[in-house]
Enzyme design. Structure first.
Site, mmCIF file in Angstrom:
data_model
loop_
_atom_site.group_PDB
_atom_site.id
_atom_site.type_symbol
_atom_site.label_atom_id
_atom_site.label_comp_id
_atom_site.label_asym_id
_atom_site.label_seq_id
_atom_site.Cartn_x
_atom_site.Cartn_y
_atom_site.Cartn_z
ATOM 1 N N ASP A 22 -0.480 -6.482 1.330
ATOM 2 C CA ASP A 22 -0.633 -7.659 2.188
ATOM 3 C C ASP A 22 -0.373 -7.284 3.643
ATOM 4 O OD1 ASP A 22 -1.077 -10.264 2.861
ATOM 5 O OD2 ASP A 22 0.791 -11.050 2.022
ATOM 6 N N ASN A 24 -3.027 -6.847 6.093
ATOM 7 C CA ASN A 24 -4.114 -6.153 6.804
ATOM 8 C C ASN A 24 -4.570 -6.939 8.034
ATOM 9 O OD1 ASN A 24 -4.020 -4.448 4.639
ATOM 10 N ND2 ASN A 24 -6.010 -5.000 3.784
ATOM 11 N N HIS A 39 -8.495 -3.987 7.129
ATOM 12 C CA HIS A 39 -8.850 -3.646 5.752
ATOM 13 C C HIS A 39 -9.206 -2.160 5.637
ATOM 14 C CE1 HIS A 39 -8.448 -7.739 4.646
ATOM 15 N NE2 HIS A 39 -9.560 -8.176 5.216
ATOM 16 N N LEU A 133 -2.114 10.496 -13.860
ATOM 17 C CA LEU A 133 -1.783 9.224 -13.199
ATOM 18 C C LEU A 133 -2.911 8.248 -13.514
ATOM 19 C CD1 LEU A 133 -0.414 7.391 -10.973
ATOM 20 C CD2 LEU A 133 -1.891 8.539 -9.325
HETATM 21 C C1 FPP Z 1 -4.282 -8.492 2.315
HETATM 22 O O1 FPP Z 1 -4.367 -8.521 3.680
HETATM 23 C C2 FPP Z 1 -5.115 -7.528 1.649
HETATM 24 C C3 FPP Z 1 -6.252 -7.791 0.929
HETATM 25 C C4 FPP Z 1 -6.938 -9.083 0.916
HETATM 26 C C5 FPP Z 1 -6.877 -6.838 0.044
HETATM 27 C C6 FPP Z 1 -6.486 -5.413 0.115
HETATM 28 C C7 FPP Z 1 -7.662 -4.621 0.406
HETATM 29 C C8 FPP Z 1 -7.636 -3.341 0.857
HETATM 30 C C9 FPP Z 1 -6.404 -2.579 1.031
HETATM 31 C C10 FPP Z 1 -8.887 -2.650 1.264
HETATM 32 C C11 FPP Z 1 -9.760 -2.071 0.224
HETATM 33 C C12 FPP Z 1 -9.191 -1.796 -1.104
HETATM 34 C C13 FPP Z 1 -9.512 -0.725 -1.856
HETATM 35 C C14 FPP Z 1 -8.963 -0.564 -3.226
HETATM 36 C C15 FPP Z 1 -10.385 0.330 -1.335
HETATM 37 P P1 FPP Z 1 -4.644 -9.928 4.389
HETATM 38 O O2 FPP Z 1 -6.053 -9.891 4.844
HETATM 39 O O3 FPP Z 1 -4.309 -11.051 3.483
HETATM 40 O O4 FPP Z 1 -3.640 -9.842 5.585
HETATM 41 P P2 FPP Z 1 -2.980 -11.066 6.383
HETATM 42 O O5 FPP Z 1 -2.115 -11.832 5.411
HETATM 43 O O6 FPP Z 1 -2.173 -10.371 7.447
HETATM 44 O O7 FPP Z 1 -4.106 -11.869 6.939
#
Ligand code: FPP
Length: 244
Positions: A22, A24, A39, A133
């Protein structure tokens, strides 16, 4: 080895670590960048964490990459996330095969684009013989619907006369979940300071240690992972102490 360390029990690494990735969006916002950049950097953290888990002797790592709630995000962001997933699987698959990593996907993949479903099937098949793994990626995943699906699967077996109602136990359920064959997580880590499970591995996390770190997912490093594992060991040691 000194006397104290020779009697200290060896610390066994957690067998299964699950991660709620969480933060990104916030990572990107703080830098004045589009959410996509967050992301993208988050996908780099996935690479780092998978490599670190392999090196640290962790046997299973589960990553919450796309929840069933994430469809509510703007279509352009959903497209970006799906694009990153395609890129990640295409770019990493050969290395994962070589490195002895098995890949599994949990969640309802039928709503994903056909080409992505093909990539996921192929990655699972090509890595099926690996066991060093297991990387389990949750996509279009929601724990409650996983549990409901499991109940339906069991009900069908009962209706077909293949299973007696009284024979349904926790092991039956475990086998009916998407995570069949994967041990329950010992440790669930959520980044970005939020302290919720958000419909992630609810059944499986019944006894897991929960660690919430303020680090945003794109900044999550091997050091953060090691710190969480140390905290896990501290808690394990405390619970192992007899009191009174
Ligand atoms: C949360 O950040 C994260 C996600 C919605 C998904 C995670 C996705 C990745 C790490 C990228 C691709 C994944 C793979 C397996 C290649 P958010 O957008 O909710 O962040 P915020 O709460 O700060 O807005």
């Amino acid at each position: 080895m000194d006397a104290a360390s020779s009697i200290r029990p060896a610390l066994t690494p957690p067998v299964h670590i699950a991660l709620i990735m969480d933060g990104n969006g916030r990572w990107a916002k703080r830098r004045g960048l589009p959410r996509f950049a967050g992301h993208q950097q988050g996908a780099e953290s996935v690479r780092t964490v998978v490599r670190s888990c392999r090196e640290l002797g962790i046997r299973f790592v589960t990553l919450y990459a796309f929840s069933s709630e994430n469809w509510k995000r703007p279509a352009s962001e959903v497209d970006d996330l799906m694009g990153l997933l395609r890129l990640y699987v295409r770019r990493e698959r050969d290395e994962l095969v070589r490195e002895g990593v098995r890949v599994r996907f949990i969640g309802d993949r039928t709503r994903l684009a056909p080409d992505i479903q093909g990539l996921l099937d192929e990655a699972e098949q090509r890595t099926a013989g690996n066991s060093l793994l297991t990387v389990c990626i949750a996509l279009n995943y929601g724990s409650r619907s996983e549990i409901v699906d499991a109940a339906r699967r069991i009900a069908r077996q009962v209706a077909a006369g293949l299973l007696a109602p009284d024979a349904v136990d926790e092991a039956t359920f475990q086998e009916a979940l998407d995570t069949r064959g994967i041990p329950d997580p010992d440790l669930v880590i959520r980044t970005s300071g939020e302290q919720r499970l958000s419909n992630f591995l609810l059944w499986q996390s019944a006894y897991a240690e929960l660690i919430f770190t303020p680090t945003l997912w794109p900044d999550f490093s091997r050091a953060d992972l090691e710190q969480a594992i140390s905290e896990y060991h501290r808690r394990e040691r405390r619970y192992g102490t007899t009191s009174g």
